[in-house]
Design a protein around this motif. Structure first.
Motif, PDB file in Angstrom:
ATOM      1  N   VAL A 174      59.927 131.818  88.434  1.00  0.00           N
ATOM      2  CA  VAL A 174      59.084 130.631  88.234  1.00  0.00           C
ATOM      3  C   VAL A 174      58.664 130.506  86.768  1.00  0.00           C
ATOM      4  O   VAL A 174      58.748 129.430  86.165  1.00  0.00           O
ATOM      5  N   VAL A 204      61.573 129.369  84.717  1.00  0.00           N
ATOM      6  CA  VAL A 204      61.879 127.946  84.884  1.00  0.00           C
ATOM      7  C   VAL A 204      60.870 127.087  84.132  1.00  0.00           C
ATOM      8  O   VAL A 204      61.241 126.159  83.415  1.00  0.00           O
ATOM      9  N   LEU A 261      66.195 124.379  85.664  1.00  0.00           N
ATOM     10  CA  LEU A 261      66.224 124.103  87.107  1.00  0.00           C
ATOM     11  C   LEU A 261      66.605 122.655  87.372  1.00  0.00           C
ATOM     12  O   LEU A 261      66.062 121.731  86.765  1.00  0.00           O
ATOM     13  N   GLU A 262      67.515 122.471  88.314  1.00  0.00           N
ATOM     14  CA  GLU A 262      67.739 121.141  88.890  1.00  0.00           C
ATOM     15  C   GLU A 262      67.400 121.288  90.366  1.00  0.00           C
ATOM     16  O   GLU A 262      68.090 121.998  91.096  1.00  0.00           O
ATOM     17  N   GLY A 263      66.330 120.651  90.768  1.00  0.00           N
ATOM     18  CA  GLY A 263      65.911 120.773  92.164  1.00  0.00           C
ATOM     19  C   GLY A 263      64.417 120.992  92.253  1.00  0.00           C
ATOM     20  O   GLY A 263      63.733 121.096  91.245  1.00  0.00           O
ATOM     21  N   PRO A 264      63.898 121.063  93.452  1.00  0.00           N
ATOM     22  CA  PRO A 264      62.436 121.152  93.630  1.00  0.00           C
ATOM     23  C   PRO A 264      61.882 122.541  93.316  1.00  0.00           C
ATOM     24  O   PRO A 264      62.425 123.550  93.759  1.00  0.00           O
ATOM     25  N   LEU A 265      60.769 122.557  92.588  1.00  0.00           N
ATOM     26  CA  LEU A 265      60.120 123.827  92.239  1.00  0.00           C
ATOM     27  C   LEU A 265      59.631 124.548  93.503  1.00  0.00           C
ATOM     28  O   LEU A 265      59.731 125.770  93.610  1.00  0.00           O
ATOM     29  N   GLY A 266      59.114 123.787  94.455  1.00  0.00           N
ATOM     30  CA  GLY A 266      58.635 124.398  95.686  1.00  0.00           C
ATOM     31  C   GLY A 266      59.745 125.119  96.432  1.00  0.00           C
ATOM     32  O   GLY A 266      59.568 126.229  96.946  1.00  0.00           O
ATOM     33  N   PHE A 267      60.901 124.509  96.451  1.00  0.00           N
ATOM     34  CA  PHE A 267      62.069 125.124  97.089  1.00  0.00           C
ATOM     35  C   PHE A 267      62.425 126.431  96.383  1.00  0.00           C
ATOM     36  O   PHE A 267      62.788 127.427  97.003  1.00  0.00           O
ATOM     37  N   GLN A 277      60.459 128.481  94.698  1.00  0.00           N
ATOM     38  CA  GLN A 277      59.527 129.572  94.987  1.00  0.00           C
ATOM     39  C   GLN A 277      59.648 130.045  96.426  1.00  0.00           C
ATOM     40  O   GLN A 277      59.640 131.233  96.708  1.00  0.00           O
ATOM     41  N   LYS A 278      59.766 129.104  97.332  1.00  0.00           N
ATOM     42  CA  LYS A 278      59.733 129.471  98.748  1.00  0.00           C
ATOM     43  C   LYS A 278      61.049 130.084  99.216  1.00  0.00           C
ATOM     44  O   LYS A 278      61.058 131.007 100.017  1.00  0.00           O
TER      45      LYS A 278
END
Lengths: 191, 710
Positions: free
Chosen positions: A158, A161, A168-174, A176-177
């Motif tokens: 994290v 990023v 990163l290409e894509g959701p930060l939440g995704f 981390q989770k």
């Protein structure tokens, strides 16, 4: 394991000069592939970790067009190894099942390395090339060295990023989770 | 092709003329929208005025004279997209995709963002600028570093259930009227209100406690409030222990920042600082609404937001009913959202291009949020590192600081494209002006997760596009196809479906739902279900930010005196004895609407609010034209406003609007340098440490009566 191959791997990892490694690594990896990744992992614990160290030591990413060929071939072995290791471990299977569906593309910024892995219904699979945008959840881009660190579980994902050491290409939440636990798993399996 | 009445039977859609997400209804007669009902706001009601305005650009135009000469040739879309594709391809092949700059502003809110995000991928450039770094970006950066999500933005406060509402540098009656109505309803049922603002805004006058602080000192106030809340043990111990990282460091850090320390800095009394801290911490639940008055446009912006989000966290007001809600109620929301609004990183160019973003190595978090650094972009107009500029719903010349350099720079780029409704100063300098379809003329999905909403709406176009106007997203797709690019989306609807992929529904599915809305379940305290609780390096709410530390900036909020102020530059203050701050205008969203008569009639001229006593000393009467200049512009340029005398201002503070230009004045400038503070602000350090914006409020200035009163 064929004694010759084991000797060759040992030489590659511990004896050869950087120049010798650069010359010999591709044919040795071909032999490793022919021999069987699963068997190799049983017989040479930490093999992939050591190989990544070696590639870092010889600065594989500075080898121009050969770099991509070497890293591609290595990634092919590595992904097979991780798939096998994940399949063998109940803990890994449980974690992957918990992750659900996940498609991650990895792309190097310094050599033309494009690769991906997927988690689906508790199974891990991986291969060369990028999965299309519509199927992709996350694409991570970084130098090959950073991607190796990522695979070895040595990266605070994290922070990297948010400070753009990893793009990163894509959701930060995704990320981390789902991505962080899978990368930790991969790092553990490589070690 | 279906006709419009089949596409949308009830005329309902989401107004995007500001950020409020009001669902309104278009009433039609003979196929033409004649009225917007269910809309209390002038910006929404005047949508037909915009659509059918005689000056609207309705056909693709190609420049045939010199840049800015105003000579245009009408061309077909095929000619336009072919020519643009060819020029872009030449530039990409010769210099790389990173030399293409894509910019969107708040106009066509949400559409421009989508279009430039698509362009980022399709034209392989990291150099985009969305919104402005002088707007939401410092706040988002601070929130992302602390908790990986929005917290202090205008969408987050749950006014309806709050027993205490804090408006910090925000003027809701003007800026967010729909939410102001919610807040005022809560005030009527007894919710307490605290306002931090140098200006006597309507909400400040009605507040239980108005902290009239000196512009630029918000962080000092925030630190002192943290000091009180921590030392008096008014914080939520359970939340801090379970979900926060770095509390001990924060506690130690704020010890020196007592109310006594903050009082002379902020011009507040110790008593009022203590009272505000106690009121916010003990009146639960409580929410905070912060906007540009505090968390933007200053070199302290991200620090203010860090102090604020720390207060919200330690007082246990994160994602509780009546507190500051997490915009993404569920992980599905969160994942969908990134895809949906394309913030911050849903689409990226190739790795080779990605490394070449403007501001590389200086402001990485700003780039993560989706913005190239503007001073380097503008420099690129001159040194050739930026070869093409494509503004989509962005009046770049008017909206960006150092606007004269932007103006001259735009004359130098090899290719300039503007998608617009009207001939703005930025469009006047373009090679191609492309007619953009209005909100009512496109298919769109819009989310609204702020109180009282929790839905996604998918609506079909309400009216056929006028003339040959195209959806901004379609323009990008068609140009990319002509370049031979592998476009992942066949058309706009395919793109919309991709954005919804994590919800497992299509655009058409939602469009067919009642009111075209997918209602999502309302959930609170998302962190209790999250694994980890927050998407941060520690998985906790980071009061001590590991990300900011890694960036080499302050991991804990720090107050810095504005670079020009009565305190930091007392000698300069003698010469420039006023502090300039911005204000919003009810009639306009940023630089839009000046040509719309019903809007302009409300505010015909740009005005400067000032204290009557100060005006009197300067020989200025209410309604006089005045000239304003700053230390950096003195002797070179000044701007003009009409004086508006407002009792309740600090004698040494003045407030003016931003983004003003005069469509009625001669092209190509349209008077854009005449009354716009951006004309006086150069791209010069010091910059805000995390996003790199120059200070454009809390700066010193002087005002005199204009020699020519017109």
């Amino acid at each position: 394991m064929a004694k010759d191959l084991r000797q060759e791997i040992n030489k590659l990892l511990f004896e050869m000069s950087a120049e010798e490694v650069r010359t010999n690594i591709l044919p040795i990896m071909d032999k490793m592939s022919d021999y069987g990744v699963g068997k190799l992992m049983d017989e040479v614990p930490g093999l992939f970790f050591l190989m990544m160290d070696k590639m870092e030591e010889i600065g594989v990413w500075g080898l121009g067009s050969r770099a991509a060929e070497i890293v591609d071939k290595f990634m092919n072995l590595l992904w097979k190894g991780i798939s096998i290791a994940a399949e063998r471990s109940e803990d890994s299977k449980a974690l992957l099942k918990n992750i659900g569906e996940l498609t991650v593309n990895l792309e190097a910024t310094d050599i033309p390395l494009k690769t991906h892995f997927k988690v689906s219904q508790g199974n891990f699979s991986a291969g060369p090339g990028l999965i299309g945008l519509k199927e992709q959840d996350v694409r991570l881009m970084a130098s090959t060295r950073k991607l190796f660190d990522l695979l070895r579980g040595n990266v605070d994902i994290v922070t990297s990023v948010l400070t753009e050491q990893l793009f990163l290409e894509g959701p930060l939440g995704f990320l981390q989770k789902k991505v962080v636990p899978v990368m930790a798993l991969i790092g553990g399996l490589i070690a | 092709m279906k006709n419009t009445s089949e596409l949308s039977s009830d005329g309902k859609f989401v107004c995007l003329r500001c950020h409020q997400r009001c669902v309104v209804t278009a009433e039609k007669e003979n196929g033409k929208i004649v009225r917007i009902s269910d809309c209390p706001c002038i910006k929404g009601r005047t949508m037909p005025d915009v659509m059918y305005h005689p000056d609207r650009v309705l056909y693709p135009l190609k420049r045939v004279g010199e840049r800015g000469e105003g000579k245009w040739q009408r061309i077909s879309w095929d000619e336009a997209t072919t020519a643009i594709a060819s020029r872009l391809k030449e530039i990409i092949d010769s210099y790389g995709g990173h030399t293409i700059f894509l910019s969107d502003g708040s106009g066509q809110k949400n559409l421009g963002e989508q279009a430039i995000s698509m362009g980022k991928k399709l034209f392989d450039t990291p150099n985009v600028h969305r919104g402005r770094y002088t707007c939401i970006i410092p706040q988002v950066t601070a929130d992302y570093a602390a908790l990986g999500d929005f917290l202090t933005y205008e969408f987050n406060p749950d006014y309806a259930h709050a027993n205490c509402i804090v408006f910090w540098g925000s003027n809701p009656d003007v800026a967010t009227p729909a939410q102001a109505r919610e807040a005022r309803a809560s005030m009527r049922r007894g919710a307490k209100v605290i306002v931090m603002d140098p200006r006597p805004t309507p909400i400040a006058k009605d507040a239980d406690l108005w902290l009239q602080l000196r512009p630029g000192t918000d962080t000092a106030l925030g630190l002192a409030m943290l000091n009180v809340v921590i030392n008096e043990e008014l914080y939520d111990k359970e939340f801090v222990e379970k979900y926060c990282y770095g509390f001990d460091k924060l506690k130690q850090h704020v010890q020196e920042f007592t109310p006594k320390w903050a009082a002379p800095i902020t011009r507040l009394s110790e008593e009022n600082i203590i009272k505000a801290a106690r009121m916010y911490a003990t009146t639960k639940p409580a929410c905070v609404y912060a906007r540009c008055g505090s968390v933007s446009q200053q070199i302290n912006s991200s620090n203010v937001a860090r102090a604020m989000n720390s207060l919200i966290a330690i007082c246990g007001n994160v994602d509780v009913q009546g507190g500051n809600l997490l915009y993404f109620r569920t992980w599905i929301d969160a994942n969908m959202w990134a895809q949906y609004m394309l913030i911050p990183a849903a689409l990226k160019p190739s790795p080779k291009s990605e490394l070449k973003f403007a501001g590389a190595g200086k402001y990485p978090m700003m780039h993560f949020i989706g913005c190239a650094w503007m001073p380097d972009i503008v420099k690129g107009f001159y040194d050739g590192t930026i070869r093409a500029c494509w503004c989509i719903s962005d009046n770049l010349v008017v909206a960006e600081q150092d606007m004269e350099r932007v103006w001259e720079g735009l004359k130098r780029v090899e290719l300039s494209i503007v998608n617009e409704y009207f001939m703005t100063p930025t469009a006047e300098l373009a090679d191609f002006v492309l007619p953009a379809a209005f909100y009512t003329e496109i298919d769109n999905i819009v989310e609204a997760f702020q109180y009282p909403y929790n839905w996604i709406m998918a609506y079909r176009k309400i009216a056929e596009p006028l003339g040959e106007c195209w959806d901004d997203r379609k323009i990008v797709i068609e140009v990319a196809k002509k370049m031979g690019t592998d476009v992942p989306w066949n058309d706009v609807e395919d793109f919309l479906n991709w954005r919804l992929k994590y919800l497992g529904v299509t655009f058409n599915d939602i469009n067919k739902m009642p009111d075209h809305k997918l209602e999502l379940p309302r959930e609170f305290k998302r962190y209790e279900r999250g694994v980890p609780a927050f998407p941060t390096p520690t998985g906790k709410f980071e009061l001590y930010s590991n990300v900011f530390e890694a960036l080499g900036t302050d991991p804990l909020p720090v107050f810095r005196e504005p670079p020009e102020s009565p305190v930091s530059t007392p000698e300069l203050y003698k010469e420039f004895p006023l502090i300039y701050t911005h204000l919003r205008l009810t009639a306009f969203q940023h630089s839009e609407g000046r040509q719309i008569a019903r809007q302009r009639n409300m505010i015909p001229d740009p005005y400067l609010e000032m204290h009557p006593g100060t005006a009197s000393k300067l020989g200025i009467k209410d309604g006089d034209w005045v000239e304003l200049e700053t230390p950096k512009s003195a002797g070179k340029r000044h701007i003009k406003f009409k004086a508006k005398l407002v009792p309740g201002y600090f004698p040494d503070v003045v407030g003016g609007p931003h983004g003003w230009w005069f469509p009625e004045k001669p092209a190509p400038e349209h008077g854009c340098f005449d009354s716009n503070i951006n004309a006086l602000i150069p791209h010069e350090p010091p910059y805000e440490p995390t996003v790199g914006n120059p200070a454009c409020r809390s700066i010193l200035c002087r005002v005199r009566k204009a020699k020519i009163q017109s």
